[in-house]
Design an enzyme around this catalytic site. Structure first.
Site, short mmCIF file in Angstrom:
data_model
loop_
_atom_site.label_atom_id
_atom_site.label_comp_id
_atom_site.label_asym_id
_atom_site.label_seq_id
_atom_site.Cartn_x
_atom_site.Cartn_y
_atom_site.Cartn_z
CE1 TYR A 151 -8.04 -44.59 6.76
CE2 TYR A 151 -7.95 -44.70 4.36
CZ TYR A 151 -8.31 -44.04 5.52
OH TYR A 151 -8.94 -42.81 5.44
CE LYS A 155 -11.54 -44.39 7.66
NZ LYS A 155 -12.25 -43.42 8.54
NE ARG A 192 -3.13 -37.46 4.95
CZ ARG A 192 -4.34 -37.25 5.42
NH1 ARG A 192 -5.28 -36.78 4.63
NH2 ARG A 192 -4.62 -37.49 6.68
CB VAL A 194 -0.89 -32.09 -0.77
CG1 VAL A 194 -0.82 -30.59 -0.52
CG2 VAL A 194 -1.86 -32.38 -1.91
CG PHE A 197 4.62 -33.19 -4.32
CD1 PHE A 197 5.34 -34.35 -4.08
CD2 PHE A 197 3.79 -33.17 -5.44
CE1 PHE A 197 5.25 -35.45 -4.92
CE2 PHE A 197 3.69 -34.26 -6.30
CZ PHE A 197 4.42 -35.40 -6.04
NE ARG A 217 -3.94 -41.03 -5.24
CZ ARG A 217 -3.48 -41.99 -6.03
NH1 ARG A 217 -3.75 -41.97 -7.33
NH2 ARG A 217 -2.74 -42.96 -5.53
CD GLN A 282 -8.26 -44.46 -13.86
OE1 GLN A 282 -7.87 -43.67 -14.71
NE2 GLN A 282 -9.12 -45.44 -14.15
NE ARG A 283 -9.24 -44.15 -5.19
CZ ARG A 283 -8.54 -44.47 -4.12
NH1 ARG A 283 -7.96 -43.53 -3.41
NH2 ARG A 283 -8.42 -45.72 -3.77
#
Length: 320
Positions: A151, A155, A192, A194, A197, A217, A282-283
């Site tokens: 991926y 990209k 993912r 979100v 969870f 994130r 980290q993002r």
């Protein structure tokens, strides 16, 4: 074969039955334009676009972008590609082909029609970043042979192709680097954070934190993201990007889990598992360029975006 409508713009949206793509189709139709939605339904779903199927200015075509496409449109949004690790690692060779061959085919179509084309790139081009927050001039820190490389590098190669077509053929291109996006129509099993969870909380299961849960994130609500994509497409030819599109609000995975527990009123416990390979620590996007070039910044706070997202997943789980 679909033909160009001379009374409004007709947009080709590849990956149009996916999470982000279907919301983009909604917005373009609401604006009075026509949409040709192309998807092979590998991760997209007809349920996401079912409400549009009877609209007179909406067409859908089942097609894989790794094969050439011959249609007449006024512009192209290229969103076709599995975007979650659980999906893009299932067939990594096909994932790379979708990014690379798909880009070649869509760029070829844009060149033949002489129309603008937007590439939905990703914050994954930055890898596990050594620069924080990430700016567009940062070249990234990516493992080219890791399990996520299909991926990440796919990209990155697509971006290379876009800029080579721009330089070689003077093609009008737009490259958006999309950071974590969430909202209704996410796939409940996409892996993912979100969706993981929320689904775990709604099922009363323990919430899984990978590593120490302190990795960060930045979460952008899908409506904000789509607004950014449309604004980027509507800029002049001189604005090529890449431009970061994401919410600069930074949260640890533990903080996100707590917010999900608050929104769902679940009694789930937090449990820890080992951190996956090459998972970024980290993002956070630097969106200075988006503010300057697009007059765009996200408006929806995480707590506000979680409400409709939780409601969507609740409906999905109730229907199962």
């Amino acid at each position: 074969m679909p033909t160009r409508n001379h009374y409004r713009k007709t947009w080709l949206v590849t990956g149009g039955a996916g999470f982000i793509g279907s919301h983009l189709c909604d917005r373009l139709i609401e604006a009075g334009d026509g949409v040709l939605c192309v998807d092979n339904y590998l991760t997209g779903s007809r349920d996401n676009i079912a409400h549009l199927l009877d609209h007179p200015h909406f067409e859908v075509m089942r097609h894989d972008v790794t094969f050439p496409l011959f249609v007449e449109v006024d512009g192209i949004y290229n969103l076709a590609c599995p975007a979650s690790p659980i999906h893009y690692q299932r067939d990594p060779v096909q994932t790379t082909k979708t990014s690379v061959h798909g880009a070649i085919n869509m760029l070829g179509l844009a060149k033949r029609l002489n129309v603008p084309i937007l590439q939905a790139s990703t914050s994954e081009v930055y890898g596990d970043p050594e620069v924080h927050p990430q700016t567009e001039d940062y070249w990234g820190h990516v493992n080219p042979i890791g399990t996520r490389a299909c991926y990440d590098e796919g990209k990155r190669c697509a971006e290379t192709l876009f800029f080579d077509y721009h330089r070689a053929h003077n093609l009008e291109i737009k490259v958006a680097r999309i950071f974590n996006t969430y909202g209704p129509r996410m796939h409940p099993n996409d892996g993912r954070v979100v969706s993981n969870f929320i689904v775990q909380a709604l099922k009363g299961e323990d919430i899984t934190l990978y590593g120490d849960g302190e990795q960060t994130r930045s979460f952008c609500y899908v409506d904000d993201l789509v607004e950014g994509l449309i604004r980027l497409m509507n800029t002049g030819p001189e604005t090529t990007g890449p431009i970061n599109l994401g919410n600069p609000g930074e949260f640890t995975m533990r903080e996100l889990a707590v917010k999900v527990l608050e929104e769902t009123a679940a009694s789930s416990q937090l449990v820890h598992e080992p951190l996956p390979a090459d998972d970024p620590r980290q993002r956070q996007p630097d969106i200075t360029l988006a503010i300057q070039k697009l007059d765009w910044a996200p408006r929806v706070a995480l707590k506000d975006g979680l409400k409709p997202t939780v409601s969507y997943f609740w409906q999905i789980l109730q229907a199962q």
